[in-house]
Design an enzyme around this catalytic site. Sequence first.
Site, PDB file in Angstrom:
ATOM      1  N   ASP A   1      37.951  74.156 -18.244  1.00 44.43           N
ATOM      2  CA  ASP A   1      37.606  74.069 -19.667  1.00 44.43           C
ATOM      3  C   ASP A   1      38.552  74.914 -20.514  1.00 44.43           C
ATOM      4  OD1 ASP A   1      35.428  72.462 -19.238  1.00 44.43           O
ATOM      5  OD2 ASP A   1      33.969  74.102 -19.263  1.00 44.43           O
TER       6      ASP A   1
ATOM      7  N   TYR B   1      35.626  80.624  -7.593  1.00 40.27           N
ATOM      8  CA  TYR B   1      35.693  81.053  -8.987  1.00 40.27           C
ATOM      9  C   TYR B   1      35.214  82.498  -9.079  1.00 40.27           C
ATOM     10  CZ  TYR B   1      36.217  76.357 -11.062  1.00 40.27           C
ATOM     11  OH  TYR B   1      36.672  75.131 -11.463  1.00 40.27           O
TER      12      TYR B   1
END
Lengths: 246, 246
Positions: free
Chosen positions: A52, A110
Amino acid sequence: MRNIRLIISYDGTNFHGFQTQPKLRTVQGQLQEAIEQLTGEYVQVIGSGRTDAGVHAEGQVANFHTSSKIPVDKWPHALNAVLPDDLVVRAAREVSPTFHARFDAKGKIYRYQIDRSVFPDVFVRRYAWHVSYPLDVGKMAQAASHMVGCHDFTSFCNAATPLEDRRRHVTDIRISEAGHLLHVTVSGKGFLWNMVRIMAGTLVDVGKGRIMPDEIPTIIHAQDRTYAGVTAPAHGLTLVQVEYED
Amino acid sequence: MRNIRLIISYDGTNFHGFQTQPKLRTVQGQLQEAIEQLTGEYVQVIGSGRTDAGVHAEGQVANFHTSSKIPVDKWPHALNAVLPDDLVVRAAREVSPTFHARFDAKGKIYRYQIDRSVFPDVFVRRYAWHVSYPLDVGKMAQAASHMVGCHDFTSFCNAATPLEDRRRHVTDIRISEAGHLLHVTVSGKGFLWNMVRIMAGTLVDVGKGRIMPDEIPTIIHAQDRTYAGVTAPAHGLTLVQVEYED
């Protein structure tokens, strides 16, 4: 045609995400422009997945096909010479013609970073979510353990996610403290849209005492985004590593 | 009138240094504007010393006199609410009316950060000098030991430094490795213009083998800027701490 696989790192602050968008500065767009500058070829760069707007990467993986004769060990230097300074190619190697950065990805790691200082640490303000409210890290770890495993993560994805199988396998979540910074490291075989950010936001709500650790199974079971906590801001998230079979 | 002492932190990237300059964005200027916004008073903020354009601070100290009744523990929150996000007030306390951030400073600690990666680490690119050339850290430490002590540092200051006593007392230099980052931490009672940056640049020249560690005494003795190494770039330097008698 050769198939080149890159490991890339970027500071997501000034990118509108990974994927090309008309007139917007994106990671894929900058990479394709750089390759075109070097080779004259317009290529399609395939990322392991989109990130994103605002999300960072230490070890994003991408590949592209080229007829260029540039030796593979020269690619990082050549690309870095023309890329902007917030996007760096760390490594390149030639892979089999069928390698596909997205389809072949077996897992991703992540890291979500939280700055727990009373006042924001200016040096991580672009890379960490500032949460001065006191957090109970023990409760966060308890809650995280309920998220590990194979679940339908509908409650932990953006409500606008297209209809698809929302089962995902989260293999590990680690919460570690490094001074005033708190790291939530999530490993999994794949993730839904905003999934790690909603997990991180929910864990922060647990840390604040707004959600109890043992509510997590109920939240997962509900399969409803409104049950989980806030979506943590994009700038605290970094794609650390993408795993492949080799 | 009360005398308020602040500990401040800033990312120097977008500042033209500490000291006010007409029409330029400076740390002192932003602080004075913020105080004026809160109190309506135009005050003079006194820093422990100037930092050059691009230099950062974790623990810069400053003071100012005010007739404002804002309780001292409210100052950091109040100032941070109006300051830009690259300048943060970490602490405030009321001090004696005669306290002067510059004249009363007894010592300072600076850290120079070097990124030794082959390709720059995007996340420290604003805070570290990227030197991919291999460095002999042992030789750098040897050279550093020759710099410690009370010397005339004319060879290690900007050639445009006004005529003044150039003797300074460097009390300690530590070289430490943290993964791909190398830290040169310099403590002293006071520093000349560009002194830490020229010390760091000279140590990097030693690390590259361009200057031998035992040449350092000769370089100091020469009292001539042209004998020392390069001036390391501003963006690798951070003022870590300022020491006072209390």
